[in-house]
Write a protein that holds these residues in place. Structure first.
Motif, PDB file in Angstrom:
ATOM      1  N   ASN A 197       0.840  -1.192   0.000  1.00  0.00           N
ATOM      2  CA  ASN A 197       0.000   0.000   0.000  1.00  0.00           C
ATOM      3  C   ASN A 197       0.877   1.244   0.000  1.00  0.00           C
ATOM      4  OD1 ASN A 197      -2.673  -0.898  -0.081  1.00  0.00           O
ATOM      5  ND2 ASN A 197      -2.590  -1.498   2.058  1.00  0.00           N
ATOM      6  N   HIS A 207       0.346   5.146   0.227  1.00  0.00           N
ATOM      7  CA  HIS A 207      -0.636   6.195   0.540  1.00  0.00           C
ATOM      8  C   HIS A 207      -2.065   5.664   0.416  1.00  0.00           C
ATOM      9  CE1 HIS A 207       2.589   9.133   0.694  1.00  0.00           C
ATOM     10  NE2 HIS A 207       3.014   8.657  -0.455  1.00  0.00           N
ATOM     11  N   GLY A 208      -2.273   4.431   0.867  1.00  0.00           N
ATOM     12  CA  GLY A 208      -3.598   3.832   0.853  1.00  0.00           C
ATOM     13  C   GLY A 208      -4.024   3.212  -0.466  1.00  0.00           C
ATOM     14  N   VAL A 209      -3.138   3.198  -1.457  1.00  0.00           N
ATOM     15  CA  VAL A 209      -3.445   2.625  -2.772  1.00  0.00           C
ATOM     16  C   VAL A 209      -2.585   1.378  -2.958  1.00  0.00           C
ATOM     17  CG1 VAL A 209      -3.394   3.022  -5.270  1.00  0.00           C
ATOM     18  CG2 VAL A 209      -4.006   4.895  -3.723  1.00  0.00           C
ATOM     19  N   LYS A 210      -3.207   0.276  -3.337  1.00  0.00           N
ATOM     20  CA  LYS A 210      -2.478  -0.973  -3.573  1.00  0.00           C
ATOM     21  C   LYS A 210      -1.664  -0.844  -4.858  1.00  0.00           C
ATOM     22  CE  LYS A 210      -1.598  -5.381  -2.894  1.00  0.00           C
ATOM     23  NZ  LYS A 210      -0.622  -5.756  -1.904  1.00  0.00           N
ATOM     24  N   SER A 231       8.704   2.523  -0.411  1.00  0.00           N
ATOM     25  CA  SER A 231       7.484   3.203   0.022  1.00  0.00           C
ATOM     26  C   SER A 231       7.057   4.345  -0.895  1.00  0.00           C
ATOM     27  CB  SER A 231       7.647   3.728   1.444  1.00  0.00           C
ATOM     28  OG  SER A 231       8.675   4.715   1.475  1.00  0.00           O
ATOM     29  N   GLY A 245       0.909  10.672  -2.749  1.00  0.00           N
ATOM     30  CA  GLY A 245      -0.329   9.940  -2.973  1.00  0.00           C
ATOM     31  C   GLY A 245      -1.324  10.633  -3.877  1.00  0.00           C
TER      32      GLY A 245
END
Length: 109
Positions: free
Chosen positions: A2, A4-7, A15, A73
Motif C-alpha cells: 500500500n 498512501h492507501g493505494v495498492k 514506500s 499519494g
C-alpha cells in the motif's frame, strides 16, 4: 504494497514506488493499467507479476486518473500527468522526465 492507501503491485518496491527496474530518486510514480485496473511502478513490473499482456490507455481516456505520486499519494489524470512538467501538482516532487520515452507503452499516441 500500500502506497498512501493505494495498492501497488511490483518487484522490490520501496514506500515511494521505486522498483527493481527504476529506482532513482525521481522514479516515484505508479501507473494504473486499464487491463487489470491495478497500479504498477512500471511496465516491467507488470510483465513480471501481472500475469497477462498489458493494455494501453486510449486517446479518449486521458481524463482517467491513472498516475499515482509515490511521494504524496496525489492521483493524476493522464492529461494532468502529460502536462505537469515532470513534477507532482500536489506536492511538487520531481518525476523522472525520462518516463516520457515510455509513453507509447502506456498510452495510445
Amino acid at each position: 504494497m500500500n502506497i498512501h492507501g493505494v495498492k501497488v503491485y511490483g518487484v522490490q518496491m520501496d514506500s515511494q514506488t521505486r522498483c527493481r527496474h527504476y529506482h532513482s530518486p525521481i522514479d516515484i510514480i505508479a501507473i494504473r493499467f486499464p487491463c487489470c485496473d491495478a497500479y504498477y511502478p512500471c511496465y516491467k513490473c507488470h510483465e513480471e507479476v501481472g500475469g497477462h499482456a498489458a493494455a494501453r490507455w486510449g486517446k479518449h481516456q486521458r481524463d482517467e486518473q491513472a498516475i499515482l505520486c509515490g511521494a504524496c499519494g496525489h492521483q493524476l489524470t493522464i492529461h494532468e500527468y502529460m502536462a505537469c512538467g515532470s513534477s507532482c501538482p500536489g506536492c511538487k516532487a520531481a518525476f523522472n522526465p525520462g518516463c516520457q520515452n515510455h509513453y507509447h507503452l502506456y498510452f495510445e499516441m
